[in-house]
Design a protein around this motif. Structure first.
Motif, PDB file in Angstrom:
ATOM      1  N   MET A   1      70.089  37.893  49.630  1.00 31.73           N
ATOM      2  CA  MET A   1      68.617  37.826  49.677  1.00 31.73           C
ATOM      3  C   MET A   1      68.084  38.406  48.376  1.00 31.73           C
ATOM      4  SD  MET A   1      66.057  39.130  52.644  1.00 31.73           S
ATOM      5  CE  MET A   1      66.707  40.767  52.639  1.00 31.73           C
ATOM      6  N   VAL A   3      64.708  38.043  45.093  1.00 33.49           N
ATOM      7  CA  VAL A   3      63.364  37.596  44.704  1.00 33.49           C
ATOM      8  C   VAL A   3      63.289  37.619  43.191  1.00 33.49           C
ATOM      9  CG1 VAL A   3      60.892  38.079  44.829  1.00 33.49           C
ATOM     10  CG2 VAL A   3      62.345  38.457  46.825  1.00 33.49           C
ATOM     11  N   CYS A  25      62.366  45.190  53.645  1.00 28.62           N
ATOM     12  CA  CYS A  25      62.681  43.889  53.046  1.00 28.62           C
ATOM     13  C   CYS A  25      61.787  42.791  53.627  1.00 28.62           C
ATOM     14  CB  CYS A  25      64.157  43.544  53.288  1.00 28.62           C
ATOM     15  SG  CYS A  25      65.304  44.641  52.408  1.00 28.62           S
ATOM     16  N   LEU A  29      59.354  40.597  51.258  1.00 27.59           N
ATOM     17  CA  LEU A  29      59.567  39.146  51.162  1.00 27.59           C
ATOM     18  C   LEU A  29      58.325  38.372  51.585  1.00 27.59           C
ATOM     19  CD1 LEU A  29      63.211  38.748  52.507  1.00 27.59           C
ATOM     20  CD2 LEU A  29      62.374  38.122  50.241  1.00 27.59           C
ATOM     21  N   LYS A  30      57.696  38.768  52.684  1.00 24.48           N
ATOM     22  CA  LYS A  30      56.552  38.009  53.169  1.00 24.48           C
ATOM     23  C   LYS A  30      55.315  38.213  52.261  1.00 24.48           C
ATOM     24  CE  LYS A  30      59.111  36.449  56.304  1.00 24.48           C
ATOM     25  NZ  LYS A  30      59.654  35.083  56.124  1.00 24.48           N
ATOM     26  N   CYS A  32      55.573  38.594  49.023  1.00 26.10           N
ATOM     27  CA  CYS A  32      55.862  37.689  47.905  1.00 26.10           C
ATOM     28  C   CYS A  32      55.603  36.230  48.309  1.00 26.10           C
ATOM     29  CB  CYS A  32      57.329  37.834  47.467  1.00 26.10           C
ATOM     30  SG  CYS A  32      57.704  39.421  46.679  1.00 26.10           S
ATOM     31  N   LYS A  33      55.847  35.912  49.561  1.00 22.68           N
ATOM     32  CA  LYS A  33      55.690  34.522  50.000  1.00 22.68           C
ATOM     33  C   LYS A  33      54.238  34.108  50.057  1.00 22.68           C
ATOM     34  CE  LYS A  33      57.916  31.381  53.226  1.00 22.68           C
ATOM     35  NZ  LYS A  33      58.877  31.282  54.364  1.00 22.68           N
ATOM     36  N   ILE A 161      60.807  33.370  45.837  1.00 23.90           N
ATOM     37  CA  ILE A 161      61.814  33.850  46.785  1.00 23.90           C
ATOM     38  C   ILE A 161      63.057  32.983  46.647  1.00 23.90           C
ATOM     39  CG2 ILE A 161      62.361  34.218  49.208  1.00 23.90           C
ATOM     40  CD1 ILE A 161      59.390  34.633  49.714  1.00 23.90           C
ATOM     41  N   ASP A 164      65.628  33.894  51.739  1.00 25.00           N
ATOM     42  CA  ASP A 164      64.836  34.581  52.761  1.00 25.00           C
ATOM     43  C   ASP A 164      65.494  34.376  54.115  1.00 25.00           C
ATOM     44  OD1 ASP A 164      62.974  35.779  54.338  1.00 25.00           O
ATOM     45  OD2 ASP A 164      61.366  34.335  53.953  1.00 25.00           O
TER      46      ASP A 164
END
Length: 506
Positions: A1, A3, A25, A29-30, A32-33, A161, A164
């Motif tokens: 995983m 980014v 994490c 991640l979300k 960044c999404k 990403i 994910d």
């Protein structure tokens, strides 16, 4: 995983720890999404320590977790994860920022040094930099102010990403494309990330040197303006005035005017002279009416022989006579109205309103009068204090009386100062004389005491010698008596001669 973070200095790839830090994490991640980190500033960069970002406001006081998008403001922060414990031992570690209440939001930082153990337990490490360590070192070299904020903006332009493993939560709105930055995001008050700082880029070395000299000359001119040596920083010397040097001392202003007048009309021609000796200083200023005539004289008269001297001609760089409007203003004028050059008199800055009167400049009669006034000064002061002052009818008489009063006050003050100095001097002399007498008395007492000691020792020695003599005499007398008794027994109470005579008769 992993980014990918696209910054203004380059790309950085971050590998995450989903098994050790699942909640951190998921949050990262979300965010960044949904492009939450786009155009976020690195608002705090501390060299060899950390580089902090993740605040959309750019102040270091904002930011919210992904859970606030799902559950509202009550889920703005989430609790930090403490187990398993991961230390800040690597350079390039990625850690969530503690908001002060053991919770995290959206801000995170990169470590710029190794073995930052004092951060352990305060912030949560959830990843590390796998690629782009050189970009991180560029961020570390950024020039910052006292609040650790870079002078030139460093931003996260875009996030991608790469892997994910988490499903998207229900109700999470994901944009189709990256949103455009708002005006508030771009207005940081600092140098823009895309602005070129090096303004000499693409210029030749000669051009850079010339530009540097121009800036240096402008700075010096501003300093001269502040201290009063220039009327204005942008003032320029007149272009119709020539500076002529290496002149023969016998060359006069009239000679130069005759020689240079063949090029055009001359407004002024003056050889600078010493103000005391009135000797030529061997340089001069020549002002032409037209600039074209001045240029022609400059080209043709340089290194010309005048009075057996080869002169040097150049354009004048002096702005001493130029005002702020760029016009030449002359302070000294000849009888015919033309300007006359002279050297500045530094002593003229002193005030000449009052002159100091010394005793050598005062006549003997006035000195005797001042002495008599000094003797009767106290009585005059007492009398004058009782008499009322009369007002002068004219302004001239009042000014004269005022000057006379000031002169008298100065003399009285001088006498008081001299008398006080004499008293101090006499007092010092008396004290020194007393000290000297005291030392002499003390020294005399010591001398007398030593003499008495020496006399006592001498007398004791004499007594010892007398005693020895008496003993010796007594021993001699006893010895004589002994021999006398022995001879008396031998001669039967008769003398030696009588005894011999009697013996001979027999």
């Amino acid at each position: 995983m992993a980014v990918l973070l696209e910054t203004t200095l380059g790309d950085i790839v971050v590998d995450l720890y989903p098994e050790e830090r699942p909640r951190c994490c998921l949050n990262f991640l979300k965010l960044c999404k949904i492009k939450y980190y786009n155009y976020c500033l690195f608002h705090s960069i501390q060299t060899d320590f950390m580089a902090q970002t993740g605040d959309p406001t750019g102040t270091g006081k904002g930011g919210a977790s992904i859970f606030s998008k799902l559950y509202g403001d009550q889920a703005k922060y989430f609790e930090m994860e403490t187990s398993p414990r991961i230390k800040h031992t690597k350079k390039g570690a990625v850690s969530m920022v503690n908001n002060g209440s053991e919770c995290h939001g959206s801000q995170f930082f990169f470590t710029l040094a190794e073995n930052l153990d004092y951060l352990d337990g305060q912030h949560t490490v959830f990843g590390e930099v796998s690629e782009g360590m050189e970009i991180l070192m560029k961020i570390n070299e950024a020039i910052c102010d006292k609040e650790n904020r870079p002078y030139q903006d460093i931003r996260i332009n875009h996030t991608v990403i790469l892997d994910d493993p988490y499903d998207d939560p229900k109700g999470l709105e994901i944009p189709d494309r990256s949103p455009e930055p708002s005006k508030e995001q771009l207005e940081s008050g600092r140098i823009g990330a895309d602005e070129e700082i090096d303004d000499t880029k693409g210029m030749a070395a000669e051009e850079v040197e010339e530009r540097f000299k121009e800036k240096e000359a402008k700075a010096k001119a501003q300093i001269l303006e502040m201290i009063g040596d220039l009327p204005d920083a942008d003032v320029k010397p007149p272009e119709n005035v020539l500076f002529v040097c290496k002149l023969n001392p016998v060359t006069t202003s009239e000679d130069l005017e005759i020689i240079f007048s063949r090029f055009g009309k001359i407004n002024s021609c003056e050889v600078i002279k010493d103000k005391v000796t009135d000797d030529s200083l061997q340089y001069a200023f020549i002002e032409f009416e037209r600039e074209e005539d001045c240029e022609e004289a400059y080209f043709k008269m340089d290194n010309v022989l005048i009075d057996e001297r080869r002169i040097h001609v150049d354009f004048s760089q002096s702005v001493a006579k130029v005002n702020k409007q760029g016009k030449v203003v002359w302070e000294h004028q000849k009888p015919d109205g033309r300007p006359q050059y002279k050297i500045k008199d530094q002593t003229s800055r002193q005030s000449k309103k009052y002159d100091l009167v010394l005793d050598d400049d005062v006549p003997s009669s006035s000195k005797s009068a001042s002495r008599s006034r000094h003797r009767h000064g106290d009585s005059e002061e007492r009398v004058s204090s009782k008499k009322p002052k009369r007002r002068k009818s004219s302004e001239s008489e009042s000014s004269d009386s005022e000057q006379e009063r000031r002169r008298k006050d100065k003399k009285k003050k001088k006498r008081r100062d001299s008398s006080s100095e004499d008293e101090d001097r006499n007092r010092r002399k008396d004290s020194s004389r007393e000290d000297r007498d005291r030392r002499d008395r003390h020294r005399g007492q010591e001398d007398r005491r030593e003499r008495s000691y020496r006399d006592e020792d001498r007398y004791r020695g004499k007594d010892r010698e007398r005693g020895k003599d008496r003993e010796r005499d007594s021993r001699g007398d006893s010895r004589k008596d002994k021999y006398r008794d022995r001879d008396g027994d031998r001669y039967g109470g008769r003398s030696r001669d009588r005894y011999r005579d009697e013996r001979d008769r027999r």
